[in-house]
Write a protein that holds these residues in place. Structure first.
Motif, PDB file in Angstrom:
ATOM      1  N   LYS A  42       0.836  -1.212   0.000  1.00 44.25           N
ATOM      2  CA  LYS A  42       0.000   0.000   0.000  1.00 44.25           C
ATOM      3  C   LYS A  42       0.871   1.262   0.000  1.00 44.25           C
ATOM      4  O   LYS A  42       0.531   2.276  -0.600  1.00 44.25           O
ATOM      5  N   LYS A  43       2.020   1.179   0.674  1.00 39.14           N
ATOM      6  CA  LYS A  43       2.921   2.332   0.775  1.00 39.14           C
ATOM      7  C   LYS A  43       3.923   2.384  -0.378  1.00 39.14           C
ATOM      8  O   LYS A  43       4.729   3.322  -0.460  1.00 39.14           O
ATOM      9  N   GLY A  44       3.881   1.354  -1.232  1.00 41.24           N
ATOM     10  CA  GLY A  44       4.831   1.310  -2.342  1.00 41.24           C
ATOM     11  C   GLY A  44       6.234   0.967  -1.901  1.00 41.24           C
ATOM     12  O   GLY A  44       7.218   1.329  -2.556  1.00 41.24           O
ATOM     13  N   GLU A  45       6.357   0.258  -0.781  1.00 43.20           N
ATOM     14  CA  GLU A  45       7.675  -0.110  -0.238  1.00 43.20           C
ATOM     15  C   GLU A  45       7.891  -1.616  -0.342  1.00 43.20           C
ATOM     16  O   GLU A  45       6.940  -2.389  -0.394  1.00 43.20           O
ATOM     17  N   HIS A  46       9.162  -2.016  -0.373  1.00 37.46           N
ATOM     18  CA  HIS A  46       9.517  -3.449  -0.314  1.00 37.46           C
ATOM     19  C   HIS A  46      10.657  -3.585   0.687  1.00 37.46           C
ATOM     20  O   HIS A  46      11.828  -3.595   0.332  1.00 37.46           O
ATOM     21  N   LEU A  47      10.264  -3.658   1.952  1.00 43.74           N
ATOM     22  CA  LEU A  47      11.255  -3.634   3.029  1.00 43.74           C
ATOM     23  C   LEU A  47      11.604  -5.018   3.558  1.00 43.74           C
ATOM     24  O   LEU A  47      12.630  -5.187   4.225  1.00 43.74           O
ATOM     25  N   THR A  48      10.742  -5.989   3.288  1.00 44.55           N
ATOM     26  CA  THR A  48      10.950  -7.320   3.852  1.00 44.55           C
ATOM     27  C   THR A  48      11.861  -8.137   2.950  1.00 44.55           C
ATOM     28  O   THR A  48      11.553  -8.405   1.786  1.00 44.55           O
ATOM     29  N   VAL A  49      12.976  -8.543   3.507  1.00 45.24           N
ATOM     30  CA  VAL A  49      13.967  -9.342   2.781  1.00 45.24           C
ATOM     31  C   VAL A  49      14.132 -10.669   3.508  1.00 45.24           C
ATOM     32  O   VAL A  49      14.061 -10.730   4.740  1.00 45.24           O
ATOM     33  N   LEU A  50      14.333 -11.728   2.738  1.00 44.09           N
ATOM     34  CA  LEU A  50      14.568 -13.047   3.348  1.00 44.09           C
ATOM     35  C   LEU A  50      15.856 -13.004   4.160  1.00 44.09           C
ATOM     36  O   LEU A  50      16.923 -12.647   3.655  1.00 44.09           O
ATOM     37  N   GLU A  51      15.749 -13.329   5.430  1.00 44.78           N
ATOM     38  CA  GLU A  51      16.927 -13.407   6.292  1.00 44.78           C
ATOM     39  C   GLU A  51      16.686 -14.478   7.344  1.00 44.78           C
ATOM     40  O   GLU A  51      15.590 -15.049   7.443  1.00 44.78           O
ATOM     41  N   GLU A  52      17.673 -14.781   8.110  1.00 46.29           N
ATOM     42  CA  GLU A  52      17.612 -15.925   9.026  1.00 46.29           C
ATOM     43  C   GLU A  52      16.436 -15.833   9.989  1.00 46.29           C
ATOM     44  O   GLU A  52      15.750 -16.819  10.240  1.00 46.29           O
ATOM     45  N   LYS A  53      16.146 -14.651  10.507  1.00 48.21           N
ATOM     46  CA  LYS A  53      15.116 -14.525  11.539  1.00 48.21           C
ATOM     47  C   LYS A  53      13.693 -14.736  11.002  1.00 48.21           C
ATOM     48  O   LYS A  53      12.782 -15.040  11.770  1.00 48.21           O
ATOM     49  N   ASN A  54      13.499 -14.538   9.684  1.00 47.87           N
ATOM     50  CA  ASN A  54      12.146 -14.724   9.132  1.00 47.87           C
ATOM     51  C   ASN A  54      12.073 -15.828   8.079  1.00 47.87           C
ATOM     52  O   ASN A  54      11.052 -15.982   7.422  1.00 47.87           O
ATOM     53  N   GLU A  55      13.172 -16.562   7.928  1.00 49.31           N
ATOM     54  CA  GLU A  55      13.246 -17.534   6.824  1.00 49.31           C
ATOM     55  C   GLU A  55      12.144 -18.588   6.881  1.00 49.31           C
ATOM     56  O   GLU A  55      11.512 -18.900   5.864  1.00 49.31           O
ATOM     57  N   ASN A  56      11.887 -19.155   8.047  1.00 47.70           N
ATOM     58  CA  ASN A  56      10.882 -20.222   8.140  1.00 47.70           C
ATOM     59  C   ASN A  56       9.495 -19.738   7.718  1.00 47.70           C
ATOM     60  O   ASN A  56       8.775 -20.428   6.991  1.00 47.70           O
ATOM     61  N   VAL A  57       9.127 -18.542   8.159  1.00 43.24           N
ATOM     62  CA  VAL A  57       7.808 -17.985   7.823  1.00 43.24           C
ATOM     63  C   VAL A  57       7.714 -17.705   6.331  1.00 43.24           C
ATOM     64  O   VAL A  57       6.736 -18.079   5.668  1.00 43.24           O
ATOM     65  N   ILE A  58       8.741 -17.059   5.790  1.00 44.95           N
ATOM     66  CA  ILE A  58       8.726 -16.702   4.367  1.00 44.95           C
ATOM     67  C   ILE A  58       8.744 -17.946   3.483  1.00 44.95           C
ATOM     68  O   ILE A  58       8.039 -18.003   2.468  1.00 44.95           O
ATOM     69  N   ARG A  59       9.538 -18.945   3.859  1.00 47.23           N
ATOM     70  CA  ARG A  59       9.609 -20.156   3.038  1.00 47.23           C
ATOM     71  C   ARG A  59       8.268 -20.889   2.993  1.00 47.23           C
ATOM     72  O   ARG A  59       7.861 -21.398   1.946  1.00 47.23           O
ATOM     73  N   VAL A  60       7.559 -20.931   4.098  1.00 42.18           N
ATOM     74  CA  VAL A  60       6.234 -21.573   4.108  1.00 42.18           C
ATOM     75  C   VAL A  60       5.282 -20.821   3.189  1.00 42.18           C
ATOM     76  O   VAL A  60       4.578 -21.421   2.362  1.00 42.18           O
ATOM     77  N   LEU A  61       5.259 -19.499   3.308  1.00 47.08           N
ATOM     78  CA  LEU A  61       4.369 -18.690   2.458  1.00 47.08           C
ATOM     79  C   LEU A  61       4.763 -18.783   0.982  1.00 47.08           C
ATOM     80  O   LEU A  61       3.903 -18.777   0.098  1.00 47.08           O
ATOM     81  N   GLU A  62       6.066 -18.893   0.731  1.00 49.15           N
ATOM     82  CA  GLU A  62       6.538 -19.042  -0.649  1.00 49.15           C
ATOM     83  C   GLU A  62       6.107 -20.397  -1.217  1.00 49.15           C
ATOM     84  O   GLU A  62       5.608 -20.479  -2.338  1.00 49.15           O
ATOM     85  N   ARG A  63       6.284 -21.465  -0.435  1.00 45.86           N
ATOM     86  CA  ARG A  63       5.941 -22.804  -0.916  1.00 45.86           C
ATOM     87  C   ARG A  63       4.447 -22.946  -1.196  1.00 45.86           C
ATOM     88  O   ARG A  63       4.048 -23.693  -2.086  1.00 45.86           O
ATOM     89  N   GLU A  64       3.617 -22.207  -0.441  1.00 47.87           N
ATOM     90  CA  GLU A  64       2.177 -22.327  -0.698  1.00 47.87           C
ATOM     91  C   GLU A  64       1.673 -21.317  -1.725  1.00 47.87           C
ATOM     92  O   GLU A  64       0.476 -21.230  -1.993  1.00 47.87           O
ATOM     93  N   GLY A  65       2.606 -20.570  -2.314  1.00 44.61           N
ATOM     94  CA  GLY A  65       2.242 -19.690  -3.417  1.00 44.61           C
ATOM     95  C   GLY A  65       1.621 -18.381  -3.000  1.00 44.61           C
ATOM     96  O   GLY A  65       0.916 -17.744  -3.789  1.00 44.61           O
ATOM     97  N   LEU A  66       1.871 -17.920  -1.756  1.00 42.48           N
ATOM     98  CA  LEU A  66       1.287 -16.663  -1.289  1.00 42.48           C
ATOM     99  C   LEU A  66       2.266 -15.496  -1.362  1.00 42.48           C
ATOM    100  O   LEU A  66       1.862 -14.340  -1.282  1.00 42.48           O
TER     101      LEU A  66
END
Length: 653
Positions: free
Chosen positions: A19-43
């Motif tokens: 909504k803000k036109g930003e892309h601040l979230t980057v894959l890193e160790e602290k969020n990897e598990n959450v991002i990988r699950v969302l990536e694998r399910e196509g979200l």
């Protein structure tokens, strides 16, 4: 698909960034598990710089999640329990069942209400209120279908998959890494039961992946299955050149040998690729068998053996009946000896018949009053276990099919009934998000179709049977009455069973539903909804003109007559009839495989039922034939046909 608290927080964070036109979230160790699950399910997807962005499906779910929270239909995410699933395979299954059935049942009402997916409505005709899936629930189902999960299996995840039971089994048997468990559900490799996820099973895709990993993919690091690996394998099989690096890795995974020939693990990997690219199965195939029908199979086998020594003895209706009467007399004498004066303690299934036996003066009449051989024969033929045949000495004989012989082999190990609920506990896992509910699972265990971790040899066999038999139409008078009670959708099992006046009638009603489902006229959904299949809808129309008191509205023999007449006749599209020239009648008899006498008898019944005229197959007869086409898979199914052969002799009981 899976969305728990941590996944929901990430979805809302990414939505806010967009909504803000930003892309601040980057894959890193602290969020990897959450991002990988969302990536694998196509979200969400990751670009080359590992920036996380919502996909179309991910954005839709994030927007809906936000709207439900703002409207007060869903608790704010920070109020959720860490382990609570807003979305999961069991939630998708509940939404799917409620949508198909036209109402939310008591089984799934609270879980769907808690997630904001239910609304109360009033039926215009009956003025009764009921619950149905609201717009939010419909959106979730739509986005689930539009999401494109990734299929990525690392060597570590492969080891985790190998250690898991195939299921269906208790979800408590999944132990260890929760992140890996979430990955499997995200990629639609496993599914949980309705409503409380008590049972889990590998899905069709999951089964193919697991089978591939049981015979290959044994590498200490790296990826075992990815889209690129599967595409390379498919290219190689098609005779196209692939890079030396890709070929070396396929050989290391034992998907192909040094001569580039496909190995068993590679065959299952290609099945996984097919299922990943193609929509999962939507139809459910099942099978059922009563104990009395097993006895008929046994007698037919015995009489054919006697026929080899004495041609005068053969499995005619009369000789089968004589043998069965003798057996029943011995069986009920033994029961009465066992229980004596305590006959009231006898299982309800046998008590009433035993009481009548004790008073009987004519055992043949007692048999006719309590057992219907003709019904058993028709039912067995409708499931392709026997066939009505003829020879020079007898107008009507009954012969075991290859499937009938295999069923007898299994039943000789342990005689028992086989219910549709038990068989579909296995076959339903070939769908994308289906696992049997706890009741069906326990029934399958009781009947010996599911062991502690996966189907038994018997279980795989009956699942294979459900996918391969050629069903023929059959309804008893009683089953027809029950079938007429069931609309296309909008009724539940509990509502049907509420018509029963006592426990015995409830047992008969349950078994009628089992038979209707096994014949592919209805499907009983995990939440208790009942819906008619496409075959059931057509059969309803075909039987619309059959009189209510008709003893057997349709039988396999009637079907064979109608089918043979259509094959020798000429179709008149405008009249919606097939006309048969008198000289073609004998050709029809020959095509049917019936004797002239049996054909003539069945032809007369077909006329009374309105399926045929003097020299025509009427519109209802053509509808019946069309319904039969839908009672069976259009093509050989990939699934338990292959898995049965693969597992045969290797599965522990």
């Amino acid at each position: 698909m899976i969305v728990k608290k941590v996944h929901a927080e990430m979805l809302l964070k990414l939505l806010n960034e967009k909504k803000k036109g930003e892309h601040l979230t980057v894959l890193e160790e602290k969020n990897e598990n959450v991002i990988r699950v969302l990536e694998r399910e196509g979200l969400l997807s990751l670009d080359s710089n590992l920036n996380a962005r919502l996909t179309y499906a991910g954005e839709g779910i994030a927007i809906l999640l936000n709207e439900l929270i703002e409207s007060g239909k869903l608790s704010p995410v920070d109020k959720w329990e860490d382990d609570w699933k807003w979305l999961g395979s069991s939630v998708i299954a509940m939404l799917d069942s409620a949508q198909k059935g036209g109402k939310v049942t008591d089984v799934s009402l609270k879980p769907l209400q808690d997630r904001g997916f239910v609304e109360k409505v009033k039926d215009d005709k009956t003025k009764k209120e009921f619950y149905q899936v609201n717009e939010a629930g419909k959106v979730i189902l739509d986005l689930f279908k539009k999401a494109s999960p990734l299929l990525v299996i690392s060597s570590e995840l492969a080891n985790f998959i190998r250690e898991l039971p195939a299921g269906p089994t208790l979800s408590s048997r999944i132990t260890g890494n929760k992140y890996y468990e979430h990955l499997l559900e995200a990629m639609r490799l496993i599914a949980y039961s309705v409503p409380s996820s008590d049972i889990f099973a590998f899905t069709a895709l999951g089964q193919a992946v697991k089978n591939a990993l049981e015979t290959g993919g044994f590498v200490s690091e790296g990826y075992v299955i990815t889209p690129d690996i599967l595409i390379s394998l498919a290219e190689l099989i098609d005779g196209n050149e692939i890079s030396d690096k890709a070929l070396t890795w396929l050989q290391a995974l034992a998907f192909v040998d040094s001569e580039k020939n496909l190995l068993p693990a590679g065959e299952w990997a290609m099945e996984a690729y097919r299922l990943w690219k193609k929509e999962a199965r939507t139809d459910l195939w099942s099978f059922s068998l009563e104990e009395e029908e097993v006895a008929v199979l046994e007698v037919i086998e015995i009489l054919w053996k006697k026929n080899k020594e004495n041609p005068e003895i053969a499995p005619t209706f009369e000789q089968i009946k004589k043998e069965l009467v003798d057996r029943k007399i011995k069986e009920y004498k033994k029961l009465l000896d066992k229980y004596g004066k305590k006959i009231k303690e006898m299982p309800e299934k046998y008590r009433k018949i035993a009481e009548e036996f004790a008073e009987a003066k004519n055992y043949e009449k007692w048999f006719d009053d309590n057992f219907n051989l003709r019904i058993a024969l028709f039912s067995l033929e409708s499931f392709n276990l026997i066939e009505t045949v003829t020879n020079d000495n007898f107008k009507e004989l009954f012969s075991l099919t290859e499937y009938g012989e295999k069923v007898l082999e299994d039943q000789k190990i342990k005689r028992r009934e086989i219910s549709s609920s038990s068989v579909k506990s296995i076959t339903m896992t070939r769908k994308e998000f289906s696992s049997p509910n706890i009741e069906w699972y326990e029934k399958a265990k009781e009947e010996g179709l599911i062991g502690s971790n996966e189907p038994t040899k018997s279980g795989y066999f009956y699942a294979y049977l459900a996918e391969n038999i050629e069903r023929k139409p059959y309804l008893t008078k009683y089953e027809h009455e029950i079938f007429k009670m069931i609309p296309e959708k909008g009724v539940t099992v509990d509502e049907v069973l509420s018509k029963a006046k006592n426990d015995d009638e409830k047992r008969k009603l349950k078994w009628a539903l089992e038979k209707l489902e096994a014949r592919h006229f209805i499907e009983i959904l995990p939440d208790g909804n009942i819906v008619e299949t496409e075959a059931g809808k057509l059969m309803d129309k075909a039987l619309g003109g059959v009189a209510s008191g008709f003893a057997t509205p349709v039988t396999p023999v009637m079907y064979r007559v109608i089918k043979a007449l259509k094959e020798v006749g000429s179709l008149y599209q405008t009249e919606k009839k097939v006309r048969i020239l008198p000289k073609k009648y004998k050709e029809a008899v020959k095509k049917s495989g019936l004797s002239e006498e049996v054909f003539a008898e069945a032809f007369n019944i077909c006329k009374k039922a309105g399926f045929v005229g003097v020299n025509t197959v009427n519109e209802t007869g053509l509808l019946l034939l069309e319904a039969v086409d839908l009672m069976n898979p259009e093509e050989t199914l990939e699934g338990y046909t292959d898995i049965y052969e693969y597992k045969k002799g290797t599965v522990k009981e």
